[in-house]
Design a protein around this motif. Structure first.
Motif, PDB file in Angstrom:
ATOM      1  N   ASN A 106       5.423  32.139  28.491  1.00 24.70           N
ATOM      2  CA  ASN A 106       3.975  32.052  28.663  1.00 24.70           C
ATOM      3  C   ASN A 106       3.319  33.197  27.887  1.00 24.70           C
ATOM      4  O   ASN A 106       3.580  34.364  28.173  1.00 24.70           O
ATOM      5  N   PRO A 107       2.447  32.898  26.916  1.00 24.34           N
ATOM      6  CA  PRO A 107       1.843  33.963  26.127  1.00 24.34           C
ATOM      7  C   PRO A 107       0.992  34.924  26.960  1.00 24.34           C
ATOM      8  O   PRO A 107       0.813  36.080  26.576  1.00 24.34           O
ATOM      9  N   ALA A 108       0.499  34.475  28.113  1.00 25.63           N
ATOM     10  CA  ALA A 108      -0.272  35.361  28.988  1.00 25.63           C
ATOM     11  C   ALA A 108       0.617  36.401  29.659  1.00 25.63           C
ATOM     12  O   ALA A 108       0.126  37.422  30.144  1.00 25.63           O
ATOM     13  N   HIS A 109       1.925  36.177  29.690  1.00 26.09           N
ATOM     14  CA  HIS A 109       2.872  37.101  30.310  1.00 26.09           C
ATOM     15  C   HIS A 109       3.543  38.015  29.291  1.00 26.09           C
ATOM     16  O   HIS A 109       4.379  38.828  29.659  1.00 26.09           O
ATOM     17  N   LEU A 110       3.218  37.859  28.001  1.00 22.64           N
ATOM     18  CA  LEU A 110       3.894  38.604  26.943  1.00 22.64           C
ATOM     19  C   LEU A 110       2.970  39.643  26.328  1.00 22.64           C
ATOM     20  O   LEU A 110       1.785  39.391  26.145  1.00 22.64           O
ATOM     21  N   TRP A 111       3.517  40.804  26.022  1.00 24.62           N
ATOM     22  CA  TRP A 111       2.744  41.871  25.383  1.00 24.62           C
ATOM     23  C   TRP A 111       3.643  42.684  24.465  1.00 24.62           C
ATOM     24  O   TRP A 111       4.856  42.706  24.639  1.00 24.62           O
ATOM     25  N   LEU A 112       3.039  43.293  23.469  1.00 27.98           N
ATOM     26  CA  LEU A 112       3.783  44.115  22.518  1.00 27.98           C
ATOM     27  C   LEU A 112       3.938  45.523  23.050  1.00 27.98           C
ATOM     28  O   LEU A 112       3.011  46.077  23.655  1.00 27.98           O
ATOM     29  N   GLY A 113       5.098  46.102  22.819  1.00 28.13           N
ATOM     30  CA  GLY A 113       5.335  47.481  23.226  1.00 28.13           C
ATOM     31  C   GLY A 113       6.545  48.044  22.520  1.00 28.13           C
ATOM     32  O   GLY A 113       7.291  47.325  21.856  1.00 28.13           O
ATOM     33  N   THR A 114       6.748  49.315  22.703  1.00 23.77           N
ATOM     34  CA  THR A 114       7.898  50.000  22.116  1.00 23.77           C
ATOM     35  C   THR A 114       9.053  49.989  23.104  1.00 23.77           C
ATOM     36  O   THR A 114       8.899  49.578  24.259  1.00 23.77           O
ATOM     37  N   SER A 115      10.177  50.491  22.667  1.00 22.29           N
ATOM     38  CA  SER A 115      11.325  50.621  23.554  1.00 22.29           C
ATOM     39  C   SER A 115      10.986  51.566  24.708  1.00 22.29           C
ATOM     40  O   SER A 115      11.400  51.344  25.847  1.00 22.29           O
ATOM     41  N   ALA A 116      10.221  52.613  24.408  1.00 17.50           N
ATOM     42  CA  ALA A 116       9.804  53.555  25.460  1.00 17.50           C
ATOM     43  C   ALA A 116       8.895  52.863  26.470  1.00 17.50           C
ATOM     44  O   ALA A 116       8.984  53.129  27.681  1.00 17.50           O
ATOM     45  N   ASP A 117       8.007  51.986  26.007  1.00 21.37           N
ATOM     46  CA  ASP A 117       7.145  51.220  26.919  1.00 21.37           C
ATOM     47  C   ASP A 117       7.986  50.335  27.833  1.00 21.37           C
ATOM     48  O   ASP A 117       7.712  50.211  29.022  1.00 21.37           O
ATOM     49  N   ASN A 118       9.021  49.715  27.256  1.00 18.57           N
ATOM     50  CA  ASN A 118       9.909  48.841  28.025  1.00 18.57           C
ATOM     51  C   ASN A 118      10.635  49.645  29.107  1.00 18.57           C
ATOM     52  O   ASN A 118      10.742  49.207  30.256  1.00 18.57           O
ATOM     53  N   LYS A 119      11.127  50.820  28.750  1.00 21.98           N
ATOM     54  CA  LYS A 119      11.827  51.676  29.716  1.00 21.98           C
ATOM     55  C   LYS A 119      10.877  52.140  30.820  1.00 21.98           C
ATOM     56  O   LYS A 119      11.228  52.116  32.006  1.00 21.98           O
ATOM     57  N   ALA A 120       9.668  52.550  30.433  1.00 17.12           N
ATOM     58  CA  ALA A 120       8.685  53.004  31.426  1.00 17.12           C
ATOM     59  C   ALA A 120       8.309  51.861  32.366  1.00 17.12           C
ATOM     60  O   ALA A 120       8.155  52.066  33.576  1.00 17.12           O
ATOM     61  N   ASP A 121       8.180  50.655  31.830  1.00 20.72           N
ATOM     62  CA  ASP A 121       7.855  49.484  32.647  1.00 20.72           C
ATOM     63  C   ASP A 121       8.965  49.206  33.652  1.00 20.72           C
ATOM     64  O   ASP A 121       8.710  48.936  34.822  1.00 20.72           O
ATOM     65  N   SER A 122      10.224  49.295  33.204  1.00 20.04           N
ATOM     66  CA  SER A 122      11.343  49.038  34.123  1.00 20.04           C
ATOM     67  C   SER A 122      11.438  50.123  35.196  1.00 20.04           C
ATOM     68  O   SER A 122      11.746  49.831  36.342  1.00 20.04           O
ATOM     69  N   MET A 123      11.142  51.361  34.828  1.00 18.18           N
ATOM     70  CA  MET A 123      11.159  52.454  35.813  1.00 18.18           C
ATOM     71  C   MET A 123      10.053  52.242  36.855  1.00 18.18           C
ATOM     72  O   MET A 123      10.280  52.405  38.046  1.00 18.18           O
ATOM     73  N   ARG A 124       8.873  51.878  36.380  1.00 18.59           N
ATOM     74  CA  ARG A 124       7.729  51.678  37.272  1.00 18.59           C
ATOM     75  C   ARG A 124       7.990  50.542  38.265  1.00 18.59           C
ATOM     76  O   ARG A 124       7.572  50.597  39.414  1.00 18.59           O
ATOM     77  N   LYS A 125       8.725  49.515  37.812  1.00 16.17           N
ATOM     78  CA  LYS A 125       8.995  48.353  38.661  1.00 16.17           C
ATOM     79  C   LYS A 125      10.311  48.464  39.424  1.00 16.17           C
ATOM     80  O   LYS A 125      10.686  47.551  40.140  1.00 16.17           O
ATOM     81  N   GLY A 126      11.021  49.568  39.251  1.00 16.65           N
ATOM     82  CA  GLY A 126      12.275  49.769  39.972  1.00 16.65           C
ATOM     83  C   GLY A 126      13.428  48.926  39.468  1.00 16.65           C
ATOM     84  O   GLY A 126      14.338  48.612  40.220  1.00 16.65           O
ATOM     85  N   ARG A 127      13.411  48.554  38.184  1.00 12.68           N
ATOM     86  CA  ARG A 127      14.471  47.728  37.620  1.00 12.68           C
ATOM     87  C   ARG A 127      15.472  48.540  36.806  1.00 12.68           C
ATOM     88  O   ARG A 127      16.364  47.982  36.200  1.00 12.68           O
ATOM     89  N   HIS A 128      15.340  49.849  36.791  1.00 15.94           N
ATOM     90  CA  HIS A 128      16.227  50.679  35.973  1.00 15.94           C
ATOM     91  C   HIS A 128      17.549  50.941  36.690  1.00 15.94           C
ATOM     92  O   HIS A 128      17.639  50.838  37.909  1.00 15.94           O
ATOM     93  N   ARG A 129      18.568  51.243  35.899  1.00 10.20           N
ATOM     94  CA  ARG A 129      19.877  51.570  36.454  1.00 10.20           C
ATOM     95  C   ARG A 129      20.004  53.071  36.592  1.00 10.20           C
ATOM     96  O   ARG A 129      19.566  53.818  35.738  1.00 10.20           O
ATOM     97  N   VAL A 130      20.627  53.486  37.665  1.00  9.95           N
ATOM     98  CA  VAL A 130      20.885  54.903  37.894  1.00  9.95           C
ATOM     99  C   VAL A 130      22.372  55.136  37.709  1.00  9.95           C
ATOM    100  O   VAL A 130      23.197  54.515  38.396  1.00  9.95           O
ATOM    101  N   TYR A 131      22.724  55.969  36.757  1.00  6.76           N
ATOM    102  CA  TYR A 131      24.121  56.261  36.482  1.00  6.76           C
ATOM    103  C   TYR A 131      24.501  57.598  37.100  1.00  6.76           C
ATOM    104  O   TYR A 131      23.681  58.485  37.248  1.00  6.76           O
ATOM    105  N   GLY A 132      25.757  57.746  37.461  1.00  9.89           N
ATOM    106  CA  GLY A 132      26.235  58.994  38.037  1.00  9.89           C
ATOM    107  C   GLY A 132      26.191  58.969  39.558  1.00  9.89           C
ATOM    108  O   GLY A 132      25.958  57.933  40.184  1.00  9.89           O
ATOM    109  N   LEU A 133      26.379  60.135  40.134  1.00 10.47           N
ATOM    110  CA  LEU A 133      26.385  60.244  41.587  1.00 10.47           C
ATOM    111  C   LEU A 133      24.973  60.372  42.131  1.00 10.47           C
ATOM    112  O   LEU A 133      24.131  61.023  41.558  1.00 10.47           O
ATOM    113  N   VAL A 134      24.743  59.711  43.226  1.00 16.01           N
ATOM    114  CA  VAL A 134      23.451  59.806  43.908  1.00 16.01           C
ATOM    115  C   VAL A 134      23.688  60.548  45.203  1.00 16.01           C
ATOM    116  O   VAL A 134      24.537  60.191  45.997  1.00 16.01           O
ATOM    117  N   SER A 135      22.941  61.611  45.396  1.00 18.28           N
ATOM    118  CA  SER A 135      23.134  62.386  46.636  1.00 18.28           C
ATOM    119  C   SER A 135      22.082  62.061  47.675  1.00 18.28           C
ATOM    120  O   SER A 135      21.096  61.490  47.437  1.00 18.28           O
TER     121      SER A 135
END
Length: 135
Positions: A106-135
């Motif tokens: 859907n073109p209404a759901h698509l937008w242009l961005g950089t790789s950094a924008d994509n990472k920030a979007d995933s962090m904001r939405k809680g879709r990022h992976r956490v590597y290493g130990l979590v305390s």
């Protein structure tokens, strides 16, 4: 005494400067009606989510495949952006989903961005992976 050499080769420096320049959008691309019809024949509009689900071939990650030889587009969501906005995707930019559905075109759901924008979007939405130990 030996001559001091630059750390970066001049040709590489020129490439870096060219890469860092802001891309210029090319507007007014004409998409043939046959291409639009072929694209839309592989779309199912979902009434509940407003997503346009790609029903053609998909890769393991769920992204659709669509080829437009004039533009070299391989992913269906990128093709959707080109078809509906009538402009090329500038080098270095990605087509991102606001709905987080890889098969959505859907073109209404698509937008242009950089790789950094994509990472920030995933962090904001809680879709990022956490590597290493979590305390």
């Amino acid at each position: 005494m030996s001559q001091v050499r630059p750390l970066v080769h001049p040709a590489w420096r020129a490439q870096k400067v060219r890469f860092m320049q802001k891309p210029v959008l090319e507007d007014g691309i004409t998409i043939p009606e046959e291409v639009k019809a072929r694209f839309l024949s592989k779309v199912c509009k979902h009434p509940d989510t407003d997503c346009w689900i790609w029903t053609g071939c998909r890769n393991r990650s769920g992204y659709g495949g669509f080829w437009m030889s004039a533009f070299g587009v391989k992913r269906a969501h990128r093709a959707s952006y080109v078809i509906h906005n009538a402009r090329r995707i500038p080098d270095g930019l990605l087509v991102l989903h606001s709905c987080d559905t890889p098969s959505c075109v859907n073109p209404a759901h698509l937008w242009l961005g950089t790789s950094a924008d994509n990472k920030a979007d995933s962090m904001r939405k809680g879709r990022h992976r956490v590597y290493g130990l979590v305390s």
